[in-house]
Design a protein around this motif. Structure first.
Motif: not given
Length: 838
Positions: A571, A574, A613, A793, A796
């Motif tokens: 996380l 990202a 995120c 994630l 993303t």
């Protein structure tokens, strides 16, 4: 010739010396006559072979019964010689052989009922003044015989005192109103046996009884008593009481085979002595292993059994005998009687005295007794049962003493009816041999039992006193030597003591025999007496074989567990990339590369990615109602913003390449001049879907107690999967539309291919979607939040890697390509040319 004559005279003298007149000792005249029923001989013919109502043949001598009969004779003569008990009164007796058979015992019983001075029974309406031949009857020994004769004597209210009948049935005063006994009932003996079994922890036993009144009732009583003491009767069987039975050997062999199958080490043998002898002979023949045998008083000291050879091979014998005093001088009396019975004068006087009683319609009793030598009965002269005979005679004498009002050395000799004697016996208290006696409410005398064991010395059986039972068992275990190698008690257990957390489950058909079963996971048992495990409450758990329940710990995706830390690391990666890309795009907002990526719309998309995120953190930690409601809408709306900006760009690309030569319409103006309206329209539709999702079918927090054995899983439960599919399926439609608009677009070789970035972005999204669906449905429920977070994630990072990072690479490492020529907006150019032509 002279030699042969001398030899013949010597042989005749020897034979004469071996013969006695014992058979003439069973009758004696007196002022009051007592009847006696004793097993002098054994029946040698089967009742099945009898076709005429004639006399039964009893030929085999029973020495123990003979000694008992002599014990009655001794007691009567001792009373007659007493100057205090019945002074001036002479008791007589008339003793008959019952052959241990009810039918044989009926003949002398009927004779006892005949009117005095005759051989007939008067048929009267009222027998109050009826004077039968005898005033009372001593015997018989067997319970089976007593249940037959007691009803006859009970009708005439003639007192009958047995010295060996122990059946509980005889306790009934209604059925047997004139019956008494000088021994305890079987229940007392069985109480002692059950307490012995309990004290030695033997609860897996076999029970064998003779197939007669004595054995059947003993088995029935013992079986019912054993259940209440958690003693299991693994095998219960009857053996023929008639040893002349044709199927005796087969029945005994079947019994032994059944015992072997049960693997018991303790056998209770409730039988008369002759069936026991037959059983032991068969055990020795078939090689039955050594066992512990619990013996009743009926056979534990019987010479019929103990005379059998190789008895030490059967194992350990523990028996119960009725407590009794010694009949002092009886041994000397019997020896002297046998000596006198060899004298002609004594025998002639005995026969003359016997004839005074009256003609004997039943013939001479026990002619075989005249051939028995003294040595054959020496072993049973000390038999305990003789004292019970002695006591029975004295009980009648003391009752007669009270009826005749004997005081001051004299008695009022008068006519005494049996029923008068009976009334006196009901409340009788008397003493003899320094012991006091009284009939209890069941008309029995209970002095308790002595526990004895067999031991062998020089090949002969010796009786060792082990303890006593008088309401409570007392036994000296150190004196008991078992047949085992270490001479310690063998085990014979069925019911194992269950441990906490175990329940008892019935084994087979034995109601009192159990296996110990561990309580399963999720159940408990606080008492070893329970027959079923108790389930734990929903909020608690228990391990296998538990005696209590424990509170469940909570299970969810904790912040500090390794999986959460890995996901948080992704996380942060990202989020950091998104922020860096956003700052780089903001700094270079008016450069060709950023404008080709969407300009200000790209900044909005990156901002939504950053929020997406951050929203994944809602899947970590203890689920809350608010977090459950917002986690899916947050993801769907943020992803919608990204996809709607990408869709607007894809529409511009497809408009330029596929519809560049078409007539300009409102759609051309909307796509080129108002791309924000497309973003707003898509976001509005998704917002409506999410609003409906949150307020109509929101996910809820549930506690799942069934999934994990020791924990409660706290999770967000989806109320409606179709609603979930709708809000995420709408974004998938936008992604698929963008993919269709860009995957066939061809760009010049020297130009940056914006369409290819969009195509790969959508492919990355679908890869994440394909990863999510099977993973989410197949993974354990406690890991489903992690799967969702990982999928978000992954999506993303895919968007960043395919759509934004290549442009960052040009801005940062290839600034020479950040030119209008490389990122020329063909859409604007070709549309302007079309406008000019128009």
């Amino acid at each position: 010739m002279a030699a042969f004559l001398v030899l013949g005279i010597g042989l005749g003298w020897t034979l004469a010396q071996e013969e006695h007149c014992i058979s003439s000792q069973f009758k004696k005249p007196g002022d009051y006559l007592l009847g006696g029923l004793f097993p002098l001989r054994v029946l040698t013919t089967s009742a099945m072979d009898r076709t005429l109502p004639d006399v039964y043949t009893c030929e085999r001598l029973y020495t123990t019964g003979l000694v008992w009969a002599l014990g009655m004779k001794f007691a009567v003569e001792e009373i007659n010689n007493s100057t205090t008990l019945l002074p001036g009164i002479k008791l007589g007796y008339n003793i008959y052989d019952d052959c241990m058979e009810p039918i044989v015992a009926l003949q002398p019983s009927l004779l006892f009922l005949t009117e005095s001075g005759s051989n007939s029974v008067g048929v009267l309406c009222n027998y109050t003044d009826y004077q039968p031949r005898v005033l009372a009857v001593i015997g018989p020994h067997s319970s089976e015989l007593c249940t037959v004769t007691a009803k006859l004597f009970g009708f005439f209210l003639i007192p009958q005192v047995s010295y060996g009948a122990t059946t509980e049935k005889l306790n009934s005063e209604e059925m047997y109103p004139s019956f008494f006994r000088t021994v305890p009932s079987d229940k007392i003996q069985l109480d002692a046996m059950v307490e012995l079994l309990t004290s030695f922890k033997w609860n897996w036993i076999a029970v064998i009884g003779s197939d007669n009144e004595y054995g059947r009732e003993g088995l029935s009583l013992l079986s019912s008593m054993a259940v209440s003491k958690s003693i299991c009767v693994a095998y219960e069987g009857l053996i023929p009481a008639d040893v002349s039975s044709h199927d005796l050997e087969a029945t005994l062999a079947s019994t032994i085979e059944s015992i072997n199958k049960t693997n018991v080490n303790v056998i209770v043998l409730f039988s008369n002595d002759r069936p026991v002898r037959a059983l032991f002979k068969e055990c020795l023949r078939l090689g039955l292993g050594k066992k512990v045998w619990l013996a009743t008083e009926a056979w534990v000291m019987s010479d019929v059994v103990t005379s059998l050879s190789r008895l030490d091979s059967i194992g350990t014998v523990i028996g119960f005998i009725i407590k009794a005093g010694n009949v002092s001088s009886f041994h000397e009396y019997a020896v002297r009687l046998f000596e006198l019975s060899q004298q002609r004068s004594f025998c002639e006087a005995s026969r003359k005295e016997a004839n005074e009683v009256g003609s004997d319609v039943l013939g001479p009793q026990c002619p075989q007794c005249d051939q028995i030598p003294l040595e054959n009965i020496r072993g049973v002269l000390e038999h305990r049962q003789t004292f019970a005979v002695y006591t029975a005679v004295y009980s009648v004498a003391h009752a007669l003493h009270n009826v005749l009002g004997c005081e001051s050395g004299r008695c009022n000799k008068s006519s005494v009816k049996p029923w008068q004697l009976l009334e006196e016996m009901k409340t009788l208290h008397f003493s003899t041999k320094n012991q006091s006696f009284q009939f209890d409410r069941y008309r029995s005398i209970n002095k308790g039992y002595e526990v004895i064991g067999w031991s062998w010395q020089d090949g002969q059986i010796k009786y060792t006193t082990l303890g006593e039972f008088n309401g409570k068992l007392r036994i000296n275990e150190s004196r008991l030597l078992f047949h085992t190698k270490n001479q310690k008690k063998p085990t014979s257990e069925c019911l194992t003591t269950c441990q906490p957390g175990q329940i008892r489950r019935m084994k087979g058909f034995h109601l009192c025999c159990y296996d110990c079963i561990d309580c399963a996971v999720g159940t408990f048992c606080s008492s070893t007496e329970d027959s079923a495990c108790t389930p734990c409450p929903e909020h608690q758990w228990s391990p296998k074989r538990s005696k209590r329940c424990y509170d469940r710990s909570e299970k969810y995706l904790f912040w500090l567990e390794p999986l959460s830390l890995i996901l948080l690391g992704l996380l942060l990666l990202a989020l950091a990339l998104t922020c860096l890309v956003g700052m780089l795009f903001l700094k270079n907002l008016h450069t060709p590369v950023v404008q080709a990526a969407g300009g200000a719309m790209s900044l909005v998309a990156l901002f939504s990615l950053a929020i997406m995120c951050v929203s994944t953190s809602l899947h970590i930690g203890k689920p809350r109602p608010t977090g459950c409601k917002l986690s899916q809408p947050f993801f769907a709306l943020c992803l919608n913003v990204c996809f709607s900006t990408t869709l607007a760009k894809a529409f511009q690309i497809v408009l330029v390449h596929d519809f560049a030569n078409s007539r300009r319409t409102f759609l051309h103006t909307l796509i080129q001049k108002q791309p924000w309206s497309i973003v707003a329209s898509c976001l509005l539709v998704e917002s409506l879907f999410c609003f409906w999702f949150v307020y109509a079918v929101p996910p809820v927090v549930v506690n799942n107690y069934t999934l994990l054995p020791t924990q409660v899983l706290i999770q967000c439960k989806m109320k409606s999967w179709p609603a979930f599919a709708l809000i995420h399926g709408y974004n998938a439609v936008l992604a698929f539309t963008s993919f269709l608009c860009t995957f066939m677009v061809q760009m010049p070789a020297k130009k940056y291919n914006v369409a290819r970035g969009i195509t790969f972005t959508m492919i990355t999204y679908f890869v994440a979607l394909v990863f999510f669906i099977p993973s989410y449905t197949s993974v354990k429920q406690e890991y489903q939040p992690a799967v969702q977070m990982a999928s978000i994630l992954l999506c993303t990072l895919g968007l960043l890697a395919c759509l934004y990072l290549p442009k960052c690479y040009i801005i940062w490492f290839k600034p020479d390509r950040n030119t209008t020529d490389y990122f020329q907006d063909y859409t604007r150019e070709r549309l302007e040319e079309k406008d000019c032509q128009d």
